[in-house]
Structure formats: C-alpha cells, structure tokens
Design a protein around this motif. Structure first.
Motif, PDB file in Angstrom:
ATOM      1  N   GLU A  29       0.822  -1.212   0.000  1.00  0.00           N
ATOM      2  CA  GLU A  29       0.000   0.000   0.000  1.00  0.00           C
ATOM      3  C   GLU A  29       0.855   1.260   0.000  1.00  0.00           C
ATOM      4  O   GLU A  29       0.397   2.336   0.374  1.00  0.00           O
ATOM      5  CB  GLU A  29      -0.920   0.000   1.229  1.00  0.00           C
ATOM      6  N   ALA A  30       2.122   1.117  -0.418  1.00  0.00           N
ATOM      7  CA  ALA A  30       3.052   2.246  -0.562  1.00  0.00           C
ATOM      8  C   ALA A  30       3.493   2.859   0.767  1.00  0.00           C
ATOM      9  O   ALA A  30       3.905   4.007   0.804  1.00  0.00           O
ATOM     10  CB  ALA A  30       2.492   3.325  -1.488  1.00  0.00           C
ATOM     11  N   PHE A  31       3.412   2.089   1.849  1.00  0.00           N
ATOM     12  CA  PHE A  31       4.042   2.520   3.090  1.00  0.00           C
ATOM     13  C   PHE A  31       5.514   2.131   2.981  1.00  0.00           C
ATOM     14  O   PHE A  31       5.849   1.075   2.440  1.00  0.00           O
ATOM     15  CB  PHE A  31       3.431   1.824   4.305  1.00  0.00           C
ATOM     16  N   GLU A  32       6.376   2.983   3.487  1.00  0.00           N
ATOM     17  CA  GLU A  32       7.808   2.679   3.507  1.00  0.00           C
ATOM     18  C   GLU A  32       8.109   2.074   4.869  1.00  0.00           C
ATOM     19  O   GLU A  32       8.197   2.781   5.873  1.00  0.00           O
ATOM     20  CB  GLU A  32       8.608   3.956   3.286  1.00  0.00           C
ATOM     21  N   VAL A  33       8.263   0.749   4.909  1.00  0.00           N
ATOM     22  CA  VAL A  33       8.276   0.017   6.170  1.00  0.00           C
ATOM     23  C   VAL A  33       9.650  -0.524   6.524  1.00  0.00           C
ATOM     24  O   VAL A  33      10.340  -1.104   5.684  1.00  0.00           O
ATOM     25  CB  VAL A  33       7.284  -1.172   6.111  1.00  0.00           C
ATOM     26  N   GLN A  34      10.023  -0.340   7.793  1.00  0.00           N
ATOM     27  CA  GLN A  34      11.189  -0.989   8.366  1.00  0.00           C
ATOM     28  C   GLN A  34      10.700  -1.795   9.563  1.00  0.00           C
ATOM     29  O   GLN A  34      10.049  -1.237  10.454  1.00  0.00           O
ATOM     30  CB  GLN A  34      12.229   0.041   8.822  1.00  0.00           C
ATOM     31  N   ALA A  35      10.977  -3.102   9.549  1.00  0.00           N
ATOM     32  CA  ALA A  35      10.512  -3.970  10.628  1.00  0.00           C
ATOM     33  C   ALA A  35      11.684  -4.440  11.476  1.00  0.00           C
ATOM     34  O   ALA A  35      12.769  -4.739  10.951  1.00  0.00           O
ATOM     35  CB  ALA A  35       9.770  -5.169  10.040  1.00  0.00           C
ATOM     36  N   PHE A  36      11.462  -4.502  12.793  1.00  0.00           N
ATOM     37  CA  PHE A  36      12.518  -4.871  13.735  1.00  0.00           C
ATOM     38  C   PHE A  36      11.993  -5.853  14.775  1.00  0.00           C
ATOM     39  O   PHE A  36      10.895  -5.664  15.303  1.00  0.00           O
ATOM     40  CB  PHE A  36      13.045  -3.636  14.475  1.00  0.00           C
ATOM     41  N   THR A  37      12.796  -6.874  15.059  1.00  0.00           N
ATOM     42  CA  THR A  37      12.496  -7.741  16.200  1.00  0.00           C
ATOM     43  C   THR A  37      13.256  -7.263  17.427  1.00  0.00           C
ATOM     44  O   THR A  37      12.979  -7.704  18.543  1.00  0.00           O
ATOM     45  CB  THR A  37      12.880  -9.207  15.893  1.00  0.00           C
ATOM     46  N   ASP A  38      14.201  -6.357  17.212  1.00  0.00           N
ATOM     47  CA  ASP A  38      15.015  -5.797  18.288  1.00  0.00           C
ATOM     48  C   ASP A  38      14.602  -4.349  18.550  1.00  0.00           C
ATOM     49  O   ASP A  38      14.864  -3.464  17.732  1.00  0.00           O
ATOM     50  CB  ASP A  38      16.490  -5.853  17.876  1.00  0.00           C
ATOM     51  N   PRO A  39      13.929  -4.080  19.683  1.00  0.00           N
ATOM     52  CA  PRO A  39      13.458  -2.720  19.973  1.00  0.00           C
ATOM     53  C   PRO A  39      14.577  -1.678  20.021  1.00  0.00           C
ATOM     54  O   PRO A  39      14.381  -0.534  19.603  1.00  0.00           O
ATOM     55  CB  PRO A  39      12.784  -2.855  21.344  1.00  0.00           C
ATOM     56  N   ILE A  40      15.752  -2.062  20.507  1.00  0.00           N
ATOM     57  CA  ILE A  40      16.861  -1.099  20.596  1.00  0.00           C
ATOM     58  C   ILE A  40      17.289  -0.661  19.201  1.00  0.00           C
ATOM     59  O   ILE A  40      17.516   0.526  18.934  1.00  0.00           O
ATOM     60  CB  ILE A  40      18.055  -1.715  21.372  1.00  0.00           C
ATOM     61  N   ALA A  41      17.370  -1.627  18.282  1.00  0.00           N
ATOM     62  CA  ALA A  41      17.729  -1.296  16.896  1.00  0.00           C
ATOM     63  C   ALA A  41      16.648  -0.408  16.269  1.00  0.00           C
ATOM     64  O   ALA A  41      16.953   0.500  15.480  1.00  0.00           O
ATOM     65  CB  ALA A  41      17.901  -2.574  16.084  1.00  0.00           C
ATOM     66  N   ALA A  42      15.392  -0.639  16.639  1.00  0.00           N
ATOM     67  CA  ALA A  42      14.294   0.166  16.099  1.00  0.00           C
ATOM     68  C   ALA A  42      14.399   1.614  16.558  1.00  0.00           C
ATOM     69  O   ALA A  42      14.220   2.547  15.770  1.00  0.00           O
ATOM     70  CB  ALA A  42      12.953  -0.422  16.526  1.00  0.00           C
ATOM     71  N   VAL A  43      14.694   1.816  17.824  1.00  0.00           N
ATOM     72  CA  VAL A  43      14.848   3.184  18.359  1.00  0.00           C
ATOM     73  C   VAL A  43      16.028   3.875  17.696  1.00  0.00           C
ATOM     74  O   VAL A  43      15.948   5.051  17.331  1.00  0.00           O
ATOM     75  CB  VAL A  43      15.022   3.164  19.900  1.00  0.00           C
ATOM     76  N   ARG A  44      17.105   3.134  17.506  1.00  0.00           N
ATOM     77  CA  ARG A  44      18.283   3.693  16.838  1.00  0.00           C
ATOM     78  C   ARG A  44      17.935   4.114  15.413  1.00  0.00           C
ATOM     79  O   ARG A  44      18.323   5.183  14.953  1.00  0.00           O
ATOM     80  CB  ARG A  44      19.405   2.656  16.845  1.00  0.00           C
ATOM     81  N   HIS A  45      17.167   3.276  14.735  1.00  0.00           N
ATOM     82  CA  HIS A  45      16.735   3.609  13.368  1.00  0.00           C
ATOM     83  C   HIS A  45      15.863   4.860  13.362  1.00  0.00           C
ATOM     84  O   HIS A  45      16.038   5.747  12.526  1.00  0.00           O
ATOM     85  CB  HIS A  45      15.957   2.432  12.764  1.00  0.00           C
ATOM     86  N   ALA A  46      14.931   4.935  14.315  1.00  0.00           N
ATOM     87  CA  ALA A  46      14.021   6.093  14.382  1.00  0.00           C
ATOM     88  C   ALA A  46      14.782   7.387  14.647  1.00  0.00           C
ATOM     89  O   ALA A  46      14.384   8.456  14.177  1.00  0.00           O
ATOM     90  CB  ALA A  46      12.966   5.865  15.464  1.00  0.00           C
TER      91      ALA A  46
END
Length: 201
Positions: A29-46
């Motif tokens: 649906e044209a969302f630009e998605v990054q998925a993480f199983t590691d919350p710390i890596a997700a926060v770093r990405h954000a």
C-alpha cells in the motif's frame, strides 16, 4: 501504487513472522516500512530516520513497552504509535497509552482493520489523501466551498487571479493539478490567506 505519498513506518515485534506479514501488507500500500524484532535497533533507526507511524507489540521479552513508546516519541513527537495487543492486559495498555501511544489493535492482525486504523491515524497527521488524484479532488472541493462562501463567481475569481474560468473550473473539479503560485492568486482574488485552503483539506 505509483504517485502515492509514502509514509515511513516502523514495525516492532519479537515475532519475525508478524514483522514480515505487516511489512508485506503495508509495502503493497506504498508505506515505507522498516521492521525490527530488536526494539533497541528500532529506536536507533528512528533516531536517524524520522517516521510518521509505528506499530509496537505490547509484550516483548525484556522490553518495557511504555518506555519504548516514550523513546520513540523522543525521536519524533508527531509520530503516531499504535500498540499491537495479543493478550489484553488493561494495566499494560493503560501505561502504553499514558506513555503516548495513540491507539491499540488486536492480534492476530486483520489486514483490512489495520489499514483502516492507519488511515485514521494519518488523518491526524494531515494526510487525508495519498494519491495526487485524491488530493486534487479534495483541493477542488475546498476551493469551490471557499469561493461560494465568499459569494464570488468563477468568472470573477478567475479574472482577478489571472486565469481563465475554464482553468478554475477544472481545478475545482479536481481534474487538473495546480501550482502554489496559482493557488495563492486564487486565494488573493477571494481575499483569503493561502493557508485557509489547507485548513480542512
């Protein structure tokens, strides 16, 4: 999905299958998605890549989800965080919402329900139409409302704006795109500030 506004979205869930499924649904649906199983890596990405939306699992091993929500919002206070809930726990949900999460959705996830919820969240960000065609149609309706409220005819507004009545008609019907400069001249012809057009768009 060409010409759709791309919405940067985080998915954080310790289950790789959930991450893969949500990423597939939203990417289609044209969302630009990054998925993480590691919350710390997700926060770093954000922190390095501001996101508009985040889907966060309520229960992950060794993770305080309300604290995670707060950390995400520290990266972008405008981010809309939705908590995914498999096993309802009123206290955990309450704490996640108190930390800044905007909504919850039950797991297992349903594609249609998820997309509908995210579209509602996008409305709070001012994204009410994600295609150029949809945007042009809403813009045209808004301009027509403003012109009628100002008790002006298409001919009057077009003449003052330096465009033809036919051009204004096409813009109001949403059949053609227009420039900010032309919008400014149309607003000037109605003695309205430009931002008025976008206030309820």
């Amino acid at each position: 999905m060409k010409n759709r506004i791309r919405i940067t979205t985080l998915v954080i869930d310790d289950d790789p299958a959930v991450c893969a499924q949500v990423q597939a649904w939203l990417s289609a649906e044209a969302f630009e998605v990054q998925a993480f199983t590691d919350p710390i890596a997700a926060v770093r990405h954000a922190a390095e890549n501001p996101c508009e939306l985040a889907l966060v699992d309520l229960r992950m091993p060794d993770t305080d989800t309300p604290r995670l929500v707060r950390k995400l919002l520290e990266q972008s206070s405008a981010m809309r965080v939705v908590v995914m809930v498999a096993f309802p726990d009123a206290d955990s949900v309450r704490r996640a919402l108190a930390a800044g999460a905007r909504d919850t959705i039950r797991k297992p996830l349903n594609r249609v329900e998820l997309l509908a919820l995210l579209e509602r969240e996008l409305e709070f960000l001012g994204v009410t139409g994600r295609t150029e065609k949809h945007f042009n149609r809403r813009l045209g309706v808004r301009l027509r409302e403003l012109r009628r409220a100002a008790n002006r005819t298409q001919h009057e507004v077009a003449r003052c704006a330096g465009i033809t009545p036919a051009q204004l008609s096409q813009i109001e019907l949403g059949k053609t795109a227009t420039t900010t400069w032309t919008l400014a001249r149309i607003c000037g012809a109605m003695k309205l500030p430009l931002h008025t057009v976008f206030d309820r768009l």
